[in-house]
Design a protein around this motif. Sequence first.
Motif, PDB file in Angstrom:
ATOM      1  N   PHE A 190       0.825  -1.210   0.000  1.00  0.00           N
ATOM      2  CA  PHE A 190       0.000   0.000   0.000  1.00  0.00           C
ATOM      3  C   PHE A 190       0.860   1.260   0.000  1.00  0.00           C
ATOM      4  CE2 PHE A 190      -1.763   3.191   3.086  1.00  0.00           C
ATOM      5  CZ  PHE A 190      -2.584   3.852   2.176  1.00  0.00           C
ATOM      6  N   VAL A 191       1.867   1.293   0.867  1.00  0.00           N
ATOM      7  CA  VAL A 191       2.724   2.482   0.969  1.00  0.00           C
ATOM      8  C   VAL A 191       3.506   2.706  -0.329  1.00  0.00           C
ATOM      9  CG1 VAL A 191       4.706   3.483   2.157  1.00  0.00           C
ATOM     10  CG2 VAL A 191       2.918   2.340   3.474  1.00  0.00           C
ATOM     11  N   LEU A 192       4.100   1.638  -0.859  1.00  0.00           N
ATOM     12  CA  LEU A 192       4.899   1.780  -2.078  1.00  0.00           C
ATOM     13  C   LEU A 192       4.031   2.159  -3.280  1.00  0.00           C
ATOM     14  CD1 LEU A 192       7.346  -1.248  -1.665  1.00  0.00           C
ATOM     15  CD2 LEU A 192       7.793   1.178  -1.225  1.00  0.00           C
ATOM     16  N   ALA A 193       2.840   1.573  -3.374  1.00  0.00           N
ATOM     17  CA  ALA A 193       1.928   1.933  -4.465  1.00  0.00           C
ATOM     18  C   ALA A 193       1.507   3.397  -4.343  1.00  0.00           C
ATOM     19  CB  ALA A 193       0.706   1.022  -4.455  1.00  0.00           C
ATOM     20  N   ALA A 194       1.279   3.850  -3.112  1.00  0.00           N
ATOM     21  CA  ALA A 194       0.909   5.249  -2.893  1.00  0.00           C
ATOM     22  C   ALA A 194       2.027   6.184  -3.330  1.00  0.00           C
ATOM     23  CB  ALA A 194       0.574   5.472  -1.414  1.00  0.00           C
ATOM     24  N   LEU A 195       3.267   5.823  -3.016  1.00  0.00           N
ATOM     25  CA  LEU A 195       4.411   6.651  -3.405  1.00  0.00           C
ATOM     26  C   LEU A 195       4.568   6.700  -4.923  1.00  0.00           C
ATOM     27  CD1 LEU A 195       7.030   5.558  -0.705  1.00  0.00           C
ATOM     28  CD2 LEU A 195       5.797   7.739  -0.840  1.00  0.00           C
TER      29      LEU A 195
END
Length: 537
Positions: A158-163
Motif C-alpha cells: 500500500f505504501v509503495l503503491a501510494a508513493l
Amino acid sequence: MGTDREPPEDPDRPVDGSDGEDYEDEVEEELAEAERARTESRIEFYGGPIASTVPLGLFVVWAIFQSGVLRIGDTTGLVAGMLVSLVVGMFLAKGSWAKYANTIFEGMTQRVAATAIVAWLWAGMFAETIQTGGFVDGLVWAAQALGVGATLFPAITFVLAALLATGIGTGYGTTIAFTALFFPAGLLVGANPVLMFGAILSGAVFGDNLAPVSDTTIVSAVTQDADIGGVVASRFKYAIVAAVFAFAGYIVAGSMLPGLNLGPGAEEILGEQSNPFGLVHLVSMGVVIYTAVRGRHIVEAISWGIVVAFVFNVTLGLAATSEMLNFAAPENLGIAQALSVLPFVTLVPSDEAGVGGSLYAGAEGFFPLIVLTLLIVAGAQIMIRGGGFGAIQDWLLDTVATSVRRAETTMVLGTALVNALITINTAAEIAIAPYIARLGERFNINGYRRANILDANTSALGYIFPWSGGVLVGYAVLQGLPEEYEWFTQSMVVNPIEVWPFVFHGWLLLFVFLLAALTGFGREYTTDRETEEVARV
C-alpha cells in the motif's frame, strides 16, 4: 484516473496556479464547450430528462447481476451489457435517433477516455517488460531477506503503491504495475490475495487524490477556480489521516486473513522465484518516477522506463529480445528463414504464427476494457445531453442542500452517486464539477474545500465499485497472470466483487470527508483564505 498532462516550460517550478496554464485553459475551454453543447444538442426522452439515466443505470444493474450475483468477472460481458443498455436507451429517445447515435460517437471521442487508454497501454508494456526481467523474483528475494512476511507485505505494498502513484500521477498505471509485480510476489510470501489487491487499489487512490500532476487533481482545481498548489496543500491533512488508518488496517487484516497455500511444493516454488538480480529493475521504476516528477509527460516517463528495462534485460541476460518482442513467422516461408538471424524473429509451424513478447502482451490484455471505457463515456454523454445530470443536480440544489452542512454532505454523496454510474473517475469528476461549483458558491464555500470534496470521492470510488475503471484495469492484469507463472492458477485470480471491502484507503477517505461535512472539520468559506495565502498552509 490520474494521468498527467503537459508540464510547465520550467519543470523545476512548483505546480501551482501559475503553472500548467495551457492545460488549465484547455480544461476551462472544454467545460465551456461542453456547456454550450448541452444547450444546443439536447436530446428529448420519453419520460423526461431522468430517462436519459437509463443506459448507465441499466449498465450498473447488469454489472451487479453479472459480477455480484453470478460472480462472473468477465470484462467482455460488461461490454455487451453497455451495448445493450445504449440500445435500450435509444428506444426512449424522442424524434430522430440520429442525434442519439451521434452523441454516442461524440462521447466515445472524448479526450478523457483516450487519456485513460493511453495510460493503460504504456503502463501495461512497462510492467510486462520488467516482469519478464524477473522483477517479481527480486521482490520475493528481498521479502525473504528482510523478513517481510504475509502480515506486513500488504501494508508495505500500500505504501509503495501510494508513493509511485503520487510520483507519476497515474493511479491506473500504478494499479497495472503493482498488480503485475507485487501481487504475485505477495502471494508467494503467503499474503491473502484479496487483501493484496485491495492494498494496491488503495495506493492508487492515495496517488490519484494527492499527486499535483494527476488529472483528477488538475480538473478538481480548475473547475472550482482554485490553484493546484493550494488544493494539494489543503487536502494533505485529509489524505494522511485516511492513509495512517489504512496502513494500520492492512497490518491487522494481514495478521487475521488466511494467506495462500501453495501446497507441498511451496519451498521449491519460492526457491525458483527468488533471485536478487531482478531488483535491478528498481532502477527502471526509479527512472519513471524521476522523469515524471521532473515534469515530463507520463507517456514520455514510462517510455524511458521501457527503454531502460529493455536494455537491462538484454545486457544482463535477464530476458532475451524475443521474450520482449517476437515475430513468430511460418517456418516454411523463405523470407522468414532468411530473417530468422534477427533476435526478434523466430520460426514456428504455420498454425502458430503471430506476434508475441512482453510489449505485445502488456497491451493486448486491455483491449476489452478499452472498448468498455469508450462505451461508458458515451453513456455519460447521453445522460448529459438528455438533461439527466441537470435534473438530479437541480433537485438536490432545491430540496436537499438547504444548509452548509447539508450542502457539503450532498456534495459527498452526490459525487458517490455519479461515480457509481460513470466508472472512469476523471469523466465522473468533469460531469459533477459544475454542480459542486454552483452548490459551493451558493453557500460561499471556499474553492479549496470544494475541490477537495470533489477529488477525494472521485479518486476513492473510482477504485471501489466492482465495475469501476480502477478495479477492472487491475482485474485485466490478474487474468493474464496464470499464463505468466506455472504456479499461478485461475483460482488465485481475485473477482472484482470480492475486493471492494478491502480498499481501505478509499473507504476511509470517503468517511473522512463525510465526517468533515457533518462536523465542519476543515471547512473554509470564500472569505477565509485567498489564493495568495496558500504558501502559509
